[in-house]
Scaffold this motif. Sequence first.
Motif, PDB file in Angstrom:
ATOM      1  N   VAL A 340      40.127  40.523  35.862  1.00  0.00           N
ATOM      2  CA  VAL A 340      39.167  40.358  36.954  1.00  0.00           C
ATOM      3  C   VAL A 340      39.203  41.363  38.264  1.00  0.00           C
ATOM      4  O   VAL A 340      38.671  41.780  39.074  1.00  0.00           O
ATOM      5  CB  VAL A 340      39.139  39.125  37.650  1.00  0.00           C
ATOM      6  CG1 VAL A 340      38.739  38.923  38.910  1.00  0.00           C
ATOM      7  CG2 VAL A 340      38.682  38.074  36.695  1.00  0.00           C
ATOM      8  N   ALA A 341      40.874  41.803  38.509  1.00  0.00           N
ATOM      9  CA  ALA A 341      41.525  42.413  39.314  1.00  0.00           C
ATOM     10  C   ALA A 341      40.908  43.897  39.326  1.00  0.00           C
ATOM     11  O   ALA A 341      40.396  44.769  40.142  1.00  0.00           O
ATOM     12  CB  ALA A 341      42.794  42.479  39.569  1.00  0.00           C
ATOM     13  N   GLN A 342      41.005  44.454  37.938  1.00  0.00           N
ATOM     14  CA  GLN A 342      40.436  45.757  37.635  1.00  0.00           C
ATOM     15  C   GLN A 342      38.975  45.764  37.743  1.00  0.00           C
ATOM     16  O   GLN A 342      38.578  46.945  38.130  1.00  0.00           O
ATOM     17  CB  GLN A 342      40.944  46.128  36.346  1.00  0.00           C
ATOM     18  CG  GLN A 342      42.373  46.221  36.002  1.00  0.00           C
ATOM     19  CD  GLN A 342      43.012  46.324  34.640  1.00  0.00           C
ATOM     20  OE1 GLN A 342      42.154  46.015  33.777  1.00  0.00           O
ATOM     21  NE2 GLN A 342      44.109  46.898  34.547  1.00  0.00           N
ATOM     22  N   LEU A 343      38.522  44.762  37.298  1.00  0.00           N
ATOM     23  CA  LEU A 343      36.889  45.076  37.472  1.00  0.00           C
ATOM     24  C   LEU A 343      36.462  44.843  38.677  1.00  0.00           C
ATOM     25  O   LEU A 343      35.536  45.714  39.201  1.00  0.00           O
ATOM     26  CB  LEU A 343      36.239  43.695  36.832  1.00  0.00           C
ATOM     27  CG  LEU A 343      36.253  43.759  34.997  1.00  0.00           C
ATOM     28  CD1 LEU A 343      35.709  42.272  34.607  1.00  0.00           C
ATOM     29  CD2 LEU A 343      35.222  44.853  34.546  1.00  0.00           C
ATOM     30  N   HIS A 404      33.984  30.410  42.184  1.00  0.00           N
ATOM     31  CA  HIS A 404      33.042  29.357  41.577  1.00  0.00           C
ATOM     32  C   HIS A 404      32.037  28.735  42.217  1.00  0.00           C
ATOM     33  O   HIS A 404      31.532  27.824  41.621  1.00  0.00           O
ATOM     34  CB  HIS A 404      34.021  28.188  41.172  1.00  0.00           C
ATOM     35  CG  HIS A 404      35.040  28.499  39.885  1.00  0.00           C
ATOM     36  ND1 HIS A 404      34.473  29.279  38.840  1.00  0.00           N
ATOM     37  CD2 HIS A 404      36.227  28.129  39.510  1.00  0.00           C
ATOM     38  CE1 HIS A 404      35.500  29.556  38.011  1.00  0.00           C
ATOM     39  NE2 HIS A 404      36.668  28.836  38.437  1.00  0.00           N
ATOM     40  N   GLY A 405      31.695  29.301  43.579  1.00  0.00           N
ATOM     41  CA  GLY A 405      30.494  28.896  44.236  1.00  0.00           C
ATOM     42  C   GLY A 405      30.501  27.667  45.073  1.00  0.00           C
ATOM     43  O   GLY A 405      29.926  26.976  45.514  1.00  0.00           O
ATOM     44  N   ASP A 421      34.914  37.621  37.905  1.00  0.00           N
ATOM     45  CA  ASP A 421      35.392  36.417  37.314  1.00  0.00           C
ATOM     46  C   ASP A 421      34.257  36.069  35.936  1.00  0.00           C
ATOM     47  O   ASP A 421      34.810  35.826  34.978  1.00  0.00           O
ATOM     48  CB  ASP A 421      35.478  35.371  38.241  1.00  0.00           C
ATOM     49  CG  ASP A 421      36.087  34.191  37.601  1.00  0.00           C
ATOM     50  OD1 ASP A 421      37.006  34.242  36.903  1.00  0.00           O
ATOM     51  OD2 ASP A 421      35.439  33.089  37.882  1.00  0.00           O
ATOM     52  N   THR A 422      33.125  36.203  36.412  1.00  0.00           N
ATOM     53  CA  THR A 422      32.018  35.742  35.387  1.00  0.00           C
ATOM     54  C   THR A 422      31.978  36.733  34.065  1.00  0.00           C
ATOM     55  O   THR A 422      31.921  36.441  33.213  1.00  0.00           O
ATOM     56  CB  THR A 422      30.582  35.696  36.152  1.00  0.00           C
ATOM     57  OG1 THR A 422      30.658  34.741  37.248  1.00  0.00           O
ATOM     58  CG2 THR A 422      29.374  35.323  35.066  1.00  0.00           C
ATOM     59  N   ILE A 423      31.928  38.099  34.479  1.00  0.00           N
ATOM     60  CA  ILE A 423      32.023  39.077  33.493  1.00  0.00           C
ATOM     61  C   ILE A 423      33.290  38.903  32.535  1.00  0.00           C
ATOM     62  O   ILE A 423      33.205  38.667  31.223  1.00  0.00           O
ATOM     63  CB  ILE A 423      32.061  40.515  33.946  1.00  0.00           C
ATOM     64  CG1 ILE A 423      30.883  40.831  35.029  1.00  0.00           C
ATOM     65  CG2 ILE A 423      32.284  41.627  33.035  1.00  0.00           C
ATOM     66  CD1 ILE A 423      30.982  42.073  35.840  1.00  0.00           C
ATOM     67  N   SER A 424      34.495  38.540  33.175  1.00  0.00           N
ATOM     68  CA  SER A 424      35.509  38.279  32.408  1.00  0.00           C
ATOM     69  C   SER A 424      35.451  37.158  31.469  1.00  0.00           C
ATOM     70  O   SER A 424      35.885  37.034  30.557  1.00  0.00           O
ATOM     71  CB  SER A 424      36.773  38.260  33.214  1.00  0.00           C
ATOM     72  OG  SER A 424      38.002  37.927  32.239  1.00  0.00           O
ATOM     73  N   ALA A 425      35.042  36.105  32.206  1.00  0.00           N
ATOM     74  CA  ALA A 425      34.887  34.800  31.265  1.00  0.00           C
ATOM     75  C   ALA A 425      33.902  34.863  30.290  1.00  0.00           C
ATOM     76  O   ALA A 425      33.867  34.094  29.112  1.00  0.00           O
ATOM     77  CB  ALA A 425      34.639  33.703  32.120  1.00  0.00           C
TER      78      ALA A 425
END
Length: 517
Positions: A340-343, A404-405, A421-425
């Motif tokens: 997530v940090a890299q993205l 998470h909204g 976070d959404t992309i990674s999950a």
Amino acid sequence: MNAVTTIIVCVAVALLAAAIGWFGALVYRKNVTEKTLGSAEEKARNIIDDALKVAETKKREALLEAKEETMNRKNELDRETKERRAELQKYERRVLSKEEAIDKKSDALEKRETSLTAREEELKKKSVEIEQIHEKKMQELERISGLTSEQAKDYLLKTVEDEVKSDTARLYKELESRAKEEAGKKAKEYVATAIQRCAADHVAETTISVVQLPSDEMKGRIIGREGRNIRTLETMTGVELIIDDTPEAVILSSFDPIRREVARIALEKLIVDGRIHPARIEEMVEKAQKEVETMIREEGEAAALEVGVHGIHPELIRLLGRMKFRTSYGQNALKHSIEVAQLSGLLAGEIGLDIRLAKRAGLLHDIGKSIDHEMDGSHIQIGADLCKKYKESPTVINAVESHHGDVEPETLIACIVQAADTISAARPGARRETLETYTNRLKQLEDISNSFKGVDKSFAIQAGREIRIMVVPEKVSDADMVLMARDIAKQIEAELEYPGQIKVSVIRESRAVDYAK
């Protein structure tokens, strides 16, 4: 007789001479004494006179000094008095000027209040006149239209509502299509670029570890006499040891990965050492705990170094290292945070934001998962509290709270972390779900869709990535269909937890049926 006479005469002469000498000496001494006394009195008088003169001089000097000091003090008092008098005069002038200003303001306020009162009375009169005119006009309109005011109001509201609904649906559709056309290309490009540049492999974690043995004879030594060794090891580590028919292997079972790692290291050390008894087990467990603690800190430092984030508090570094032993849906929490940090850094670079701050927020967004099993509350709230405790920036804290909204994002960096976070999950293979969770989500999707008025049937397809809804054409218009799709999507966002996104498709079909006879 002559001799005696002579002797007597001599004696008498001698006595007379002695008497004359004594008397002369006495007179001489008297004269000397008188002279000495006279000179002493004179000296004493001279000394007294000199002393009186000196005393008079000193007295005059003291009087002069006293007069001079008195004059100086008087002058100083006069000067201070003048200064204070001038200062008092200045204050007096200021007070007078303020009083004049206040008087002017009070006069102006009185005039303004008078004018406002007059205007208020005038407005009241006009409002009464307007009310009378309005009533006359309403009576005239009711007479001309043949409708009461309530009937006319309902008719107008219904007409306006239909027009607004139609215009809103059309505008919503136009804006949505335009936004998709403009933002779709850039968003896809940014996300695709970030994913391509950040490819990471993940291995699903389990709840067991396997320790290889040099031979099956070691199993008996691990169990110990009457099972005391295995009991000691299980008590010290909190891990269950499963010794079965598996050749040359012992299984360690625990839901706490840190305890399982401590037990694995301690057991391997005991096997290498060969001396297995309760005291040695306790010693090896303590060494293993220190080794795991060192490993946790090194993992946290390595994660921060890999991402390129510096200046993180040592306690947060330690908690990052603990995330190596935490999983979410089978996805390693530390690797997920690094990804997530890299993205986040890549996405921030694409749109011109602070890359380091985005990476920092991405790395710490799930920091609460390291201790959420030890404290009450969600990992979001725990993570936000930790970041506040260790003086992280408000941008990072908001990114942790909003990923998470649960809280509205206040910065673009918070939105980027949420997207990363959404992309990674959501990418294929990142997480695994149980069959029960999957089927429950499908059922909940269909239940939410069926709860809306006018829905005929709904189908969750593509593994829960899309919900297709068939509506009754007589009950739902084309404008209502657009608004229904949006409302269903909002309710899904509010009530369900899911990786990625869910597409909501509302289908309205009109059929004309006739029969040839």
